[in-house]
Scaffold this active site. Structure first.
Site, short mmCIF file in Angstrom:
data_model
loop_
_atom_site.label_atom_id
_atom_site.label_comp_id
_atom_site.label_asym_id
_atom_site.label_seq_id
_atom_site.Cartn_x
_atom_site.Cartn_y
_atom_site.Cartn_z
N GLY A 93 0.95 -1.26 0.05
CA GLY A 93 -0.06 0.05 -0.02
C GLY A 93 0.82 1.35 -0.15
O GLY A 93 0.27 2.50 0.27
N SER A 94 2.11 1.11 -0.34
CA SER A 94 3.05 2.45 -0.50
C SER A 94 2.28 3.40 -1.59
O SER A 94 2.32 4.82 -1.35
CB SER A 94 4.29 2.19 -0.72
OG SER A 94 4.40 1.39 -2.18
N ASN A 95 1.88 3.15 -2.59
CA ASN A 95 1.25 4.03 -3.45
C ASN A 95 -0.01 4.48 -3.00
O ASN A 95 -0.44 5.59 -3.28
CB ASN A 95 1.15 3.38 -4.83
CG ASN A 95 2.42 3.77 -5.70
OD1 ASN A 95 2.87 4.79 -5.84
ND2 ASN A 95 2.61 2.60 -6.61
N ASN A 153 -4.07 3.22 -13.84
CA ASN A 153 -3.07 2.18 -13.07
C ASN A 153 -1.69 2.77 -13.37
O ASN A 153 -1.53 3.56 -14.18
CB ASN A 153 -3.21 0.82 -13.77
CG ASN A 153 -2.33 -0.10 -13.28
OD1 ASN A 153 -2.10 -0.27 -12.09
ND2 ASN A 153 -1.56 -0.64 -14.18
N HIS A 198 2.23 1.41 -13.49
CA HIS A 198 3.12 0.18 -13.85
C HIS A 198 4.47 0.52 -13.63
O HIS A 198 4.78 1.46 -14.39
CB HIS A 198 2.65 -0.41 -15.36
CG HIS A 198 3.25 -1.74 -15.53
ND1 HIS A 198 2.67 -2.81 -15.15
CD2 HIS A 198 4.33 -1.85 -16.20
CE1 HIS A 198 3.55 -3.75 -15.68
NE2 HIS A 198 4.51 -3.43 -16.40
#
Length: 207
Positions: A14-16, A106, A108
């Site tokens: 969950g860092s982002n 998203n 990537h």
């Protein structure tokens, strides 16, 4: 100001997700509000991160996420009007693409189309970059489509891969890029509907 209430779909640490939440809280004029976290793994680190920041978390099974009655009701109840993926490892069902056209985004950890597709995520990508001897890598922020990593590109940022780099060192550099860019590009895209934009930053290799 147009306000985008987003659900962040996440499967991992969950860092982002935490970065997006903090950005929305500290930049009130961003137009970004995190309504909830959707997670498919009950042991994922993102759950504690989100709860610590006061963001509701909904843990859902793959079957629930793929059930339009369950999933659409969950998002509707939270008044969600866009979705951000942050390390989410399940395919997005078609009914969500239809419900949120152009509003599922998203990030990537490669310069797509390189190292995209099923099974290419996180450390797998960084190891592939090092083993291939690539001289640069980066991040891609893109719209989500019915193909793995196949949606239109919104933004890319590239950095050099120094000789002797390891998957760990590449991962650290990529995380820095994600922190620097994802929340801002996400907010600007949803606010301005930059569905056809393409921005490429290449960093000075001496920096």
């Amino acid at each position: 100001m147009n306000l985008s209430r987003i659900a962040i779909f996440a499967s991992g640490s969950g860092s982002n997700a935490e970065n997006i939440i903090n950005y929305s809280l500290s930049n009130r004029d961003s137009g970004l509000e995190v309504a909830m976290i959707v997670c498919n793994r009950p042991d994922a680190g993102v759950i504690d991160r989100a709860r610590r920041l006061g963001v509701p978390v909904k843990v859902m099974t793959r079957a629930e996420i793929n059930d339009p009655d369950v999933m659409l009701a969950t998002l509707s109840d939270a008044r969600v009007d866009a979705i951000a993926l942050a390390g989410f490892l399940l395919m997005i069902p078609d009914f969500l693409l239809e419900r949120y056209p152009g509003r599922i985004i998203n990030i990537h950890p490669s310069l797509l189309p390189k190292y995209g597709g099923k099974g290419m995520y996180g450390r797998h990508i960084h190891r592939a970059v090092v083993e291939a001897g690539d001289t640069e890598t980066g991040i891609t922020i893109h719209h989500v489509s019915s193909e793995y990593d196949g949606g239109s590109i919104i933004f890319q940022a590239a950095i050099p891969v120094a000789p002797g780099s390891t998957p760990d060192s590449v991962e650290t550099a990529i995380h820095a890029l994600e922190r620097a860019h994802y929340p801002r590009i996400l907010a600007d895209t949803l606010k301005s509907d930059l569905s056809n934009s393409y921005i490429l930053f290449r960093y000075d290799k001496q920096k």
